[in-house]
Write an enzyme that holds these catalytic residues in place. Structure first.
Site, PDB file in Angstrom:
ATOM      1  CE  LYS A 234      -2.118   1.704   3.929  1.00 42.01           C
ATOM      2  NZ  LYS A 234      -3.034   1.643   5.093  1.00 42.01           N
TER       3      LYS A 234
ATOM      4  CG  ASP B 171      -5.400  -2.438   8.949  1.00 44.29           C
ATOM      5  OD1 ASP B 171      -4.310  -2.415   9.535  1.00 44.29           O
ATOM      6  OD2 ASP B 171      -5.708  -1.639   8.040  1.00 44.29           O
TER       7      ASP B 171
END
Ligand code: R5P
Length: 300
Positions: A193, A221
């Site tokens: 990312k 996450d």
């Protein structure tokens, strides 16, 4: 333990505090919170034990209000000469601001640590803090509890998955996702990312390390805030023809349209802990927090 320990129910975490008090077999101290027109909080803390107080207050939004309320309760205990002042702050705000990434940025986490200690905190328990580095600003003892085992156990018992794979939306969350994958005994990959530090814009490299075609995905996450990271990750996985995608995190802040952004990207469901009390809070933290508190109370 009944006579020695008080669990103080911070305004942001009444339910969690009540569960912790029950598990510790001790009493719950209510806190009366009034919010004035200008936004100030005025707190009135019930009668506490002098030996040990455990303040439970997660600092999810409104972040600054909840943080200041935590400081106020700690200060009250210090003024009342409580011997041991512990705080359970499951979601620790400002942990993402643990470094100055751009010139002129304030390292807010260092200030938050100083404020908590100056108010009188002796020990902090937090859950899946965004970066362990954020804890380096504390000089008091700090415990960072992992919610991954309880999240993984919930997933295994409640979600039916086809050839699952655990995916971290970024390299920073790799270890967390790896722990989750180990418990479920499934594969794990981390996406790449990129975030533009000036604009905040996110992008995800769709060249994945493993073929996810037809496989159900568990995105793991530490937190979901705007939902951007999970939504972009889900889009990338769907572009790679993945099966169903579930989002699992410790702290689901779900700011603004986060929920609809995530659902629009194709995520089936969000599963989070009750560090933030909302519809996604399906996993209770009170057992793992109480177990840690029990150990601390009897050791120190
Ligand atoms: C970033 O490194 C974190 O682990 C989270 O992925 C991120 O903070 C989530 O924020 P948002 O939901 O706004 O993308």
């Amino acid at each position: 333990m009944k006579e020695e320990v008080s669990v103080i129910a911070g305004p942001s975490s009444f339910d969690l505090a009540a569960r912790i008090a029950r598990k510790l077999d001790t009493h719950l101290v209510p806190v009366d919170a009034r919010i004035f027109e200008d936004g100030e909080s005025k707190l009135r803390v019930g009668k506490t034990e002098k030996k040990c107080c455990i303040i439970v207050q997660s600092t999810y939004p409104p972040t600054d209000r909840h943080l200041l309320q935590a400081l106020m309760m700690i200060k009250k205990c210090a003024d009342s000469k409580v011997e041991k002042i512990y705080a359970v702050i499951p979601y620790m705000a400002y942990a993402r601001q643990d470094k100055a990434f751009l010139d002129g940025e304030v390292v807010s986490m260092a200030l938050v640590a100083r404020l908590l200690e100056t108010a009188g905190l002796a020990r902090l328990l937090t859950v899946d803090i965004h970066s362990p580095f954020a804890l380096s600003y504390f000089t008091i003892d700090v415990e960072n509890i992992s919610s991954i085992p309880v999240l993984a156990s919930y997933t295994a018992n409640n979600i039916c998955l086809d050839r699952p794979i655990v995916v971290s939306p970024d390299s920073g969350g790799k270890e967390r996702a790896a722990e989750f994958a180990r418990i479920l005994n499934v594969d794990m990959i981390a996406l790449r990312k990129f975030r533009d530090r000036d604009t905040g814009r996110l992008s995800i490299d769709e060249r994945l390390d493993t073929n996810v075609e037809g496989r159900d995905v568990i995105l793991v996450d530490d937190m979901i805030s705007s939902g951007g990271s999970i939504a972009e990750a889900c889009k990338a996985l769907k572009n790679c023809k993945s099966g169903k995608v579930y989002a699992i995190c410790a702290h689901a802040l779900l700011i603004g349209n986060a929920m609809s952004t995530i659902k629009a990207a194709g995520v089936e469901d969000i599963i989070a802990t009750n560090s933030v009390p909302n519809k996604s809070a399906k996993v209770d933290l009170s057992a793992i927090i109480s177990a840690n508190l029990n150990r601390l109370i009897h050791t120190y």
